[in-house]
Structure formats: structure tokens, C-alpha cells
Design an enzyme around this catalytic site. Structure first.
Site, PDB file in Angstrom:
ATOM      1  N   ASP A 248      -4.463 -12.947   3.256  1.00 47.77           N
ATOM      2  CA  ASP A 248      -5.711 -12.489   3.862  1.00 47.77           C
ATOM      3  C   ASP A 248      -6.948 -12.743   2.992  1.00 47.77           C
ATOM      4  OD1 ASP A 248      -4.612 -10.640   2.132  1.00 47.77           O
ATOM      5  OD2 ASP A 248      -4.600  -8.971   3.567  1.00 47.77           O
TER       6      ASP A 248
ATOM      7  N   HIS B 122       0.823  -1.227   0.000  1.00 57.20           N
ATOM      8  CA  HIS B 122       0.000   0.000   0.000  1.00 57.20           C
ATOM      9  C   HIS B 122       0.851   1.268   0.000  1.00 57.20           C
ATOM     10  CE1 HIS B 122      -3.627  -2.274   0.420  1.00 57.20           C
ATOM     11  NE2 HIS B 122      -3.317  -2.738   1.622  1.00 57.20           N
TER      12      HIS B 122
ATOM     13  N   ASP C   9      -2.587 -10.769  -2.467  1.00 56.65           N
ATOM     14  CA  ASP C   9      -3.147 -10.254  -1.216  1.00 56.65           C
ATOM     15  C   ASP C   9      -4.606  -9.853  -1.486  1.00 56.65           C
ATOM     16  OD1 ASP C   9      -2.019  -8.852   1.582  1.00 56.65           O
ATOM     17  OD2 ASP C   9      -3.749  -7.801   0.722  1.00 56.65           O
TER      18      ASP C   9
ATOM     19  N   HIS D  87      -6.179  -7.357  -0.562  1.00 51.00           N
ATOM     20  CA  HIS D  87      -6.318  -5.920  -0.831  1.00 51.00           C
ATOM     21  C   HIS D  87      -5.556  -5.554  -2.104  1.00 51.00           C
ATOM     22  CE1 HIS D  87      -6.689  -6.427   3.605  1.00 51.00           C
ATOM     23  NE2 HIS D  87      -7.700  -5.588   3.431  1.00 51.00           N
TER      24      HIS D  87
HETATM   25 ZN   LIG Z   1      -4.026  -7.315   2.627  1.00 53.55          ZN
END
Ligand SMILES: [Zn+2]
Length: 306
Positions: free
Chosen positions: A244, A124, A161, A163
Site C-alpha cells: 500500500d 496491527h 507496508d 502503515h
Molecule cells: Zn497497510
């Protein structure tokens, strides 16, 4: 030979009690990869990333914000999710340094593949902003190092991931030598990564609705993402390995099983073998259910050596 890069300093980044990105995560992964079960892993202590290596992807102001912070015992809060504690700068330097060292190792033929068991995670973090638990973009620093230092023309970054890796996309969306390929839940933090964002034809986003399970996940990789990766013919495969998307994860709503991470790992090894002499470097991103994280990371690392 598979190398495992880590460093005790990565346990000293303390975002605070109750924060999901806890030192216990890395502890759980390292225990699952212990000597008894993974005797063949070549265990290497991660060096620090250098300022020069970090400046290839981050602004000087970003570096100063992370490295010159003077957090008190309660830590310095950069945003709602992202905290700097007294041990964070050293952890962040080792996390990015692990990926750089792993890239050097696979390029030198010292090992075929490497897994970086590090934190804080990275995907991120943008060129100018730490965010979403991430301080430096570890995989991006490794990719930039591969382009500059090893003069590669085609580096793939694979991100499974749950996200979207907005930071990685932000850093490379105008760099045609990097192909960024991501599957991620949408809607979900950070809200980026629609299929319409293609960069200069080098970004491939596959948003998945909440509830997506193994079958649809495998289908999107088999039908869309892996073919794009093969078409690109990467000379090096880097992986933002977040776990995740597991069905037990408390931060998201995909329904993957442990075996799905091994399944994808095998296909990525195959990709690396076909185009990149097997060279593949994976780095830990998310994964917030300790048991699922440990089991998934172990299954994934096992798939790297098969
Ligand atoms: Zn994540």
C-alpha cells in the site's frame, strides 16, 4: 524453490461491501501469481495455526474474541475498521498457520523462500487486541514459532507496508532476539512508529512524510534499514509484505512504483543469503488498489526467485 502458501478459506473473511480489505484483493494477487506466469512456484495449502502457536503471542481473551465470536450475516464489528464475519475465524487460523508452516519449511530446507498469500492481514494486531483489519498477527506468530520451536537466536521482521506495524512492535519490543525494522508513512494510521521508539534497541522505525517517492524510499533502506539488518545477522528473515505504499493506493500517500517492491525484495533475498542460508518468509499485509497490488506482489514474488 519458492513456495506459495494460501487457502481458499482466506477468501471467506468478509468485512462487508465497501470495506477496502476485500476478498478481491487476495483474488487479484492469486491471479497475478497464476500457473502460467509462475509455473515454478510450489503451491501449498496453508494449515491452521494451533492454539498453542497463537498463544505464544496473543492472550487467551484475544483468541476467544476471534474464535468464539458468533457474528450474524452483517458481521460483528470489533472497531471502526475490523469486522468478524462467519468465515473470519477459519481465514485467520489459515493466515497465521501459513506463516508457521512456511517457517517450518524454510527451516527444514524444503524450500529457500516462501510467500504467504493470505488474509486477513496481521501487523496491527497486538498481543491482546485485533485492530486495523487484522485479527491474528500472522508474522509475529511465525516469529515466535521460530524462536521457540527452532530455537533461533536472531529473527528479523522487515515491514514495508505503508502503515506502521504497531502490533508487531507491541509484541516484540522487549524481545532482543527479534529485530523489527519498518518504513511507513507518518502521519498515518495507526499513529505509532516514530524513530524515537527503539524498544530494547531492537526496533528501528523509519517514518516517511506523505509524498515520499522511490528515490528517498530506496535511500532510507540502503542507508539506514538494510545496514541495521545486516548488523543483526538474522538467522531467518520474515517480511510483512504490504503493497500500500504504491502511488496508486487509495489509503495512503507514498509514491512508490511497482519496481520498488522488486528492488527491496532483491536486497532482502541478499540479506537472507548472507546471514540466513537464504531463509526468508514473506506474508501479505496491505495493498488496496487491486491492479497495483497484483502487479507489485507479482514483481516482489519474482524477485524472490531471481
Ligand atoms: Zn497497510
Amino acid at each position: 524453490m519458492i513456495r506459495l502458501y494460501s487457502h481458499p478459506a482466506c477468501l471467506e473473511h468478509q468485512p462487508g461491501s465497501g470495506h477496502p480489505e476485500s476478498p478481491a484483493r487476495l483474488q487479484a494477487v492469486l491471479e497475478a501469481l497464476d500457473h502460467d506466469r509462475f509455473a515454478a512456484l510450489d503451491r501449498v495449502e496453508a494449515p491452521r495455526a494451533s492454539r498453542r502457536q497463537l498463544l505464544r503471542v496473543h492472550t487467551p481473551e484475544h483468541l476467544a474474541r476471534v474464535l468464539q465470536a458468533e457474528p450474524g450475516e452483517d458481521g460483528l464489528r470489533l472497531d471502526d475498521d475490523t469486522v468478524i464475519s462467519p468465515g473470519s475465524a477459519e481465514a485467520a487460523l489459515r493466515a497465521a498457520g501459513a506463516v508457521v508452516a512456511a517457517v517450518d519449511a524454510v527451516m527444514a530446507g524444503a524450500c529457500a523462500r516462501a510467500f504467504c498469500a493470505v488474509r486477513p492481514p496481521g501487523h496491527h494486531a497486538t498481543a491482546s487486541t485485533p485492530m486495523g483489519f487484522c485479527l491474528f498477527n500472522n508474522v509475529a506468530v511465525g516469529a515466535a514459532h521460530a524462536l521457540r520451536e527452532h530455537r533461533l537466536k536472531r529473527v528479523a521482521i522487515v515491514d514495508f507496508d505503508v502503515h506502521h506495524g504497531n502490533g508487531t512492535q507491541d509484541i516484540f519490543e522487549r524481545e532482543s532476539k527479534v529485530l523489527y525494522v519498518s518504513s511507513h508513512q507518518s502521519p498515518l494510521y495507526p499513529g505509532t512508529g516514530p524513530a524515537s521508539q527503539c524498544g530494547v534497541g531492537n526496533i528501528v522505525n523509519a517514518p516517511l512524510p506523505p509524498g515520499t517517492g522511490s528515490e528517498d524510499f530506496r535511500q532510507i533502506w540502503e542507508g539506514l534499514l538494510l545496514p541495521r539488518l545486516h548488523d543483526f545477522r538474522p538467522q531467518l528473515v520474515l517480511v510483512s509484505a504490504g503493497f500500500d505504499a504504491h502511488r496508486l493506493d487509495p489509503l495512503a500517500d507514498l509514491q512508490l512504483e511497482t519496481g520498488d517492491f522488486a528492488w527491496l525484495g532483491e536486497r532482502l533475498v541478499q540479506l537472507a543469503r548472507v546471514h540466513a542460508s537464504g531463509r526468508m518468509v514473506s506474508s501479505l499485509e496491505g495493498g488496496y488498489h487491486l491492479g497495483a497490488l497484483a502487479a507489485s506482489a507479482a514483481a516482489y514474488v519474482q524477485s524472490l526467485s531471481d
